[in-house]
Design a protein around this motif. Structure first.
Motif, PDB file in Angstrom:
ATOM      1  N   VAL A 270       5.355 -11.359  12.401  1.00  0.00           N
ATOM      2  CA  VAL A 270       5.233 -10.914  11.015  1.00  0.00           C
ATOM      3  C   VAL A 270       5.430  -9.404  10.979  1.00  0.00           C
ATOM      4  CG1 VAL A 270       3.733 -10.783   9.002  1.00  0.00           C
ATOM      5  CG2 VAL A 270       3.652 -12.797  10.485  1.00  0.00           C
ATOM      6  N   LEU A 271       6.594  -8.991  10.521  1.00  0.00           N
ATOM      7  CA  LEU A 271       6.944  -7.571  10.456  1.00  0.00           C
ATOM      8  C   LEU A 271       7.232  -7.221   9.002  1.00  0.00           C
ATOM      9  CD1 LEU A 271       9.314  -7.481  13.561  1.00  0.00           C
ATOM     10  CD2 LEU A 271       6.850  -7.070  13.498  1.00  0.00           C
ATOM     11  N   LEU A 272       6.318  -6.508   8.374  1.00  0.00           N
ATOM     12  CA  LEU A 272       6.367  -6.260   6.931  1.00  0.00           C
ATOM     13  C   LEU A 272       6.622  -4.788   6.645  1.00  0.00           C
ATOM     14  CD1 LEU A 272       3.119  -8.286   6.186  1.00  0.00           C
ATOM     15  CD2 LEU A 272       5.459  -9.126   5.929  1.00  0.00           C
ATOM     16  N   THR A 273       7.548  -4.530   5.736  1.00  0.00           N
ATOM     17  CA  THR A 273       7.827  -3.157   5.321  1.00  0.00           C
ATOM     18  C   THR A 273       7.891  -3.085   3.808  1.00  0.00           C
ATOM     19  OG1 THR A 273      10.212  -3.541   5.474  1.00  0.00           O
ATOM     20  CG2 THR A 273       9.131  -2.610   7.416  1.00  0.00           C
ATOM     21  N   THR A 274       7.656  -1.897   3.300  1.00  0.00           N
ATOM     22  CA  THR A 274       7.745  -1.676   1.857  1.00  0.00           C
ATOM     23  C   THR A 274       8.562  -0.434   1.570  1.00  0.00           C
ATOM     24  OG1 THR A 274       6.475  -1.309  -0.178  1.00  0.00           O
ATOM     25  CG2 THR A 274       5.577  -0.364   1.835  1.00  0.00           C
ATOM     26  N   CYS A 275       9.292  -0.496   0.457  1.00  0.00           N
ATOM     27  CA  CYS A 275      10.064   0.674   0.018  1.00  0.00           C
ATOM     28  C   CYS A 275       9.234   1.586  -0.881  1.00  0.00           C
ATOM     29  CB  CYS A 275      11.304   0.216  -0.761  1.00  0.00           C
ATOM     30  SG  CYS A 275      12.384  -0.904   0.142  1.00  0.00           S
ATOM     31  N   ARG A 276       8.065   1.109  -1.308  1.00  0.00           N
ATOM     32  CA  ARG A 276       7.276   1.839  -2.298  1.00  0.00           C
ATOM     33  C   ARG A 276       6.553   3.028  -1.660  1.00  0.00           C
ATOM     34  NH1 ARG A 276       5.549  -3.535  -4.072  1.00  0.00           N
ATOM     35  NH2 ARG A 276       3.706  -3.162  -2.786  1.00  0.00           N
ATOM     36  N   HIS A 277       7.221   4.114  -1.563  1.00  0.00           N
ATOM     37  CA  HIS A 277       6.581   5.350  -1.126  1.00  0.00           C
ATOM     38  C   HIS A 277       7.492   6.500  -1.523  1.00  0.00           C
ATOM     39  CE1 HIS A 277       9.367   5.951   2.274  1.00  0.00           C
ATOM     40  NE2 HIS A 277       9.356   4.632   2.349  1.00  0.00           N
ATOM     41  N   GLY A 278       6.898   7.612  -1.771  1.00  0.00           N
ATOM     42  CA  GLY A 278       7.679   8.754  -2.242  1.00  0.00           C
ATOM     43  C   GLY A 278       7.976   8.640  -3.733  1.00  0.00           C
ATOM     44  N   LYS A 279       8.387   9.752  -4.309  1.00  0.00           N
ATOM     45  CA  LYS A 279       8.611   9.788  -5.756  1.00  0.00           C
ATOM     46  C   LYS A 279       9.908   9.112  -6.181  1.00  0.00           C
ATOM     47  CE  LYS A 279       6.010  14.119  -6.290  1.00  0.00           C
ATOM     48  NZ  LYS A 279       6.066  15.544  -6.719  1.00  0.00           N
ATOM     49  N   GLY A 280      10.935   9.180  -5.357  1.00  0.00           N
ATOM     50  CA  GLY A 280      12.236   8.686  -5.798  1.00  0.00           C
ATOM     51  C   GLY A 280      12.695   7.440  -5.087  1.00  0.00           C
ATOM     52  N   TRP A 281      11.757   6.606  -4.680  1.00  0.00           N
ATOM     53  CA  TRP A 281      12.166   5.441  -3.892  1.00  0.00           C
ATOM     54  C   TRP A 281      13.018   4.464  -4.701  1.00  0.00           C
ATOM     55  CZ3 TRP A 281      10.976   0.313  -4.879  1.00  0.00           C
ATOM     56  CH2 TRP A 281       9.976   0.067  -5.821  1.00  0.00           C
ATOM     57  N   GLN A 282      12.755   4.367  -6.024  1.00  0.00           N
ATOM     58  CA  GLN A 282      13.507   3.404  -6.838  1.00  0.00           C
ATOM     59  C   GLN A 282      14.978   3.792  -6.972  1.00  0.00           C
ATOM     60  OE1 GLN A 282      11.051   3.249 -10.398  1.00  0.00           O
ATOM     61  NE2 GLN A 282      10.209   1.272  -9.740  1.00  0.00           N
ATOM     62  N   LYS A 283      15.269   5.089  -6.887  1.00  0.00           N
ATOM     63  CA  LYS A 283      16.656   5.532  -6.980  1.00  0.00           C
ATOM     64  C   LYS A 283      17.455   5.120  -5.746  1.00  0.00           C
ATOM     65  CE  LYS A 283      15.422   9.640  -9.697  1.00  0.00           C
ATOM     66  NZ  LYS A 283      15.452  11.124  -9.720  1.00  0.00           N
TER      67      LYS A 283
END
Length: 727
Positions: A270-283
């Motif tokens: 189980v290797l889990l990562t998230t993109c939700r970090h930093g101010k401009g991650w959605q861009k």
């Protein structure tokens, strides 16, 4: 003729090829060196920043290059002044300046140094210096970034281009490159740094130490998971390999974490990562972000950590990661994916017994690698994570203490502790090489080496009351009982009384063993645990002058101690408990089926603990004991349990082991054991000691050692220790 021409032509061609090859080798000699180094850390040769011909175009540039080369070549022999350490290894911390802001983490580091046994407030006797200038966070985007560090360092009165100084750093560089450069010149100072690469690390000079969080405790720290829970038997857990953390969409550190989904199967890996970090991650989010974020939210990090056999520790923006210490504490074997990382304290810790090294370029092989490790090997790895965690990493005190101990071993090379001592229980920080230079001298290694302690003991009797009557004196009664022991070698009486001891002709003349009465320097209660040179045996039998022990009880306790030489063995047992009404630790003398202390009024222990008591314990602890003239026996129990992680051992069931009065004639003076204030002091001592240690080291036990046939309905003549039955 044609053959001769062909031979000459071939010879000329061969000569030209050899000359061309030698020129090529000379031209690219530097490249060959880079390739050889690169294989060590699986790094790309392009990461190496060498010196080009342009560096030598001017005298100024040549001088700068020479200086840089010297710094890179720094060793203890070239950049450290050993003359400052002739009077011992002492560490000075510069006074803190209100004008200089300081992070909580750096404040913890300075406090750890100032509370260590190496600290000195006098710079004139110092061997090593530590600036009170916060250099931990040299990321220019951080709120803890300190400007003009170079100017501040050069203004220090003993700076001397950094010689004999230690500079601490957790974070260097900033987005997007996160280079290792600190942004200021450390000169010839020793660099203690987290996330160090093998390229920048100067072996035998710098110290690579771990990246720790701001919340990392000053003292004590969290226990290892195997010791703190009942889950200490099975080596396998619900998940084989796990990780949960950030995924970097851009910049350094993104390659490895962005590829983890290739081996994630949602079952045993189980290797889990998230993109939700930093101010401009959605861009910058990619097509996998939504799916990754959703999967990430399904798992609790702590539960995943404690239910995984192996924990992946990939590089982040820097080589080090908080996951490293978290995995050690959780008894989750770290699987490292951080090529070129100089592991913390690798100079002394054998990490091959603790972690699994992976290669970032061979990520897809990780599942097969961890599946190939056998159950016995997994258990060995997990057990070693617990030892390493608790010995060197669980608190800031232990991390900084380890840094200081490593540098001490370099300076005192003749007393340097072996790697075996660093990597076996109880760890090198509990082994003071000034005591002995062989493992056989330390009680922790007797069984490991097949060594047994010597068959004699020294009785140390602590006397505080005058002898009014030779026939009724409790001290003289005890002396006769001790002298009849089969195992006695010598008796030392520590005389701490306003009245001088009796003249020699009044002491019992028929004892048959030497009796040494010490009066000089017996001014405080801690003197009873001083490592006196007259103690020549492994065992010390500590006795209060009014102890009621018979000869058989003394012999039996010593015979038990010979089986457990690393512990305190004796008769009077006490316990500690948490008092909810007062919100503190407390002390009880109530008779129960459980105990955590054996008091030294009638107990035997190894003489090494006298040395530790005098040379290892904080001065705050010693001062507390001496000012109260109480609790020294409790403190020794704290010390031994802190080092061994084991409880003491109680022998037989004697409830009363002291005289009710201190003398038949001096009946107006009652025993302090009946004094309520004396007991209240001991309650406060337990809580104070736990606070200074940073945790509660005492370990409870329900075991009791009795002689063979003890209380059995058989003739007393068949029993070896007959007096014990009659007590």
């Amino acid at each position: 003729m044609q053959a001769i021409k062909r031979y000459i032509w071939v010879s000329v061609c061969g000569f030209l090829l050899v000359v061309g090859y030698l020129c090529l080798v000379r031209r690219h000699a530097g490249e060959g060196t880079i390739s050889q180094i690169g294989t060590r850390g699986f790094l790309d040769p392009s990461d190496y920043h060498g010196f080009s011909e342009d560096d030598h175009t001017s005298p100024k540039r040549r001088r700068a290059t020479a200086t840089q080369h010297k710094k890179q070549r720094c060793r203890m022999e070239t950049c450290f002044d050993f003359n400052l350490c002739k009077n011992g290894y002492k560490v000075y911390v510069y006074p803190r300046q209100n004008a200089y802001p300081m992070s909580n983490s750096y404040s913890k580091i300075l406090t750890s140094v100032q509370e260590s046994r190496f600290y000195t407030p006098d710079p004139k006797e110092a061997c090593v210096f530590i600036p009170a200038i916060d250099t931990l966070d040299q990321d220019v985007l951080s709120v803890d970034f300190i400007r003009d560090v170079q100017v501040k360092l050069e203004a220090l009165p003993y700076w001397n281009n950094g010689r004999n100084h230690i500079i601490f750093n957790l974070y260097s560089g900033t987005w997007p490159d996160y280079v290792e450069n600190l942004g200021f010149d450390i000169g010839e100072a020793i660099l203690a740094k987290a996330s160090m690469s093998i390229w920048k690390f100067r072996p035998g000079f710098d110290v690579s130490f771990p990246l720790f969080a701001k919340e990392h405790p000053q003292k004590g720290g969290e226990k290892g998971y195997l010791g703190a829970s009942s889950n200490n038997i099975p080596s396998s857990r619900n998940y084989l390999l796990a990780f949960k953390g950030k995924r970097y969409l851009t910049g350094i550190g993104s390659d490895t974490r962005n590829a983890l989904y290739h081996i994630h199967n949602g079952k045993d890996i189980v290797l889990l990562t998230t993109c939700r970090h930093g101010k401009g991650w959605q861009k910058n989010k990619d097509a996998r972000c939504e799916k990754d974020n959703s999967e990430y939210d399904k798992y609790d990090y702590k539960k995943l950590l404690y239910n995984s056999t192996f924990c992946l520790v990939p590089r982040g923006r820097r080589l080090g990661s908080f996951r490293f210490l978290e995995a050690l504490q959780a008894a989750c074997v770290p699987v490292l994916l951080s090529n070129g990382w100089e592991l913390p304290f690798a100079e002394v810790i054998d990490w091959t017994k603790v972690v699994i090294w992976g290669d970032e370029r061979l990520l897809l092989q990780m599942p097969s690698i961890v599946r190939s490790i056998t159950e016995p090997d997994i258990m060995k790895l997990r057990q070693q994570t617990q030892f390493i965690w608790e010995a060197y990493f669980s608190s800031v005190d232990k991390i900084i203490g380890t840094v200081l101990e490593i540098i001490k071993d370099r300076i005192s090379s003749q007393m340097r502790r072996s790697l075996k001592l660093w990597n076996t229980v109880p760890g090198a920080t509990a082994i003071l090489p000034e005591y002995a230079d062989v493992m056989q001298s330390f009680p922790f290694y007797y069984r490991h080496l097949g060594v047994t302690p010597r068959t004699k003991f020294t009785a140390v009797i602590y006397a505080t009351s005058p002898v009014m009557s030779a026939t009724a004196s409790p001290l003289f009664k005890l002396l006769r009982n001790v002298a009849r022991s089969t195992y006695i070698q010598k008796v030392i009486v520590l005389w701490q009384c306003d009245i001088p001891p009796p003249p020699s002709h009044r002491w019992p003349a028929d004892l048959g063993v030497p009796v040494l009465v010490k009066t000089r320097n017996i001014k405080t209660i801690s003197a009873r645990f001083h490592p006196y040179k007259e103690i020549e045996t492994d065992a010390v039998f500590s006795l209060d002058e009014d102890a009621l022990l018979t000869t058989d009880e003394i012999d039996f306790a010593f015979s038990v101690w010979q089986e457990f030489p690393e512990r305190i063995v004796g008769y009077p047992a006490r316990n500690h408990y948490w008092d909810d009404s007062k919100n503190r630790w407390s002390y009880t003398s109530k008779w129960a089926n459980e105990y955590s202390m054996v008091l030294t009024g009638a107990a035997v222990y190894h003489s090494y603990y006298n040395f530790l008591y005098t040379n290892l314990l904080s001065s705050v602890l010693i001062k507390t004991v001496d000012q109260a003239a109480n609790c020294e026996d409790i403190l020794l129990n704290f010390l031994v349990s802190h080092v061994t992680k084991l409880p003491p051992i109680k022998v037989t069931q004697r409830k009363v082991y002291k005289e009710a009065m201190l003398g038949a004639v001096n009946t107006s003076k009652t025993s302090p054991w009946t004094d309520q204030f004396h007991f209240l002091q001991r309650e406060l001592c337990v809580d104070t000691f736990a606070s200074v240690f940073g945790y509660m080291p005492l370990v409870r036990s329900k075991s009791r050692m009795d002689p063979l046939l003890f209380k059995d309905p058989v003739s007393n003549l068949r029993k070896k220790y007959r007096q014990i039955e009659l007590v």
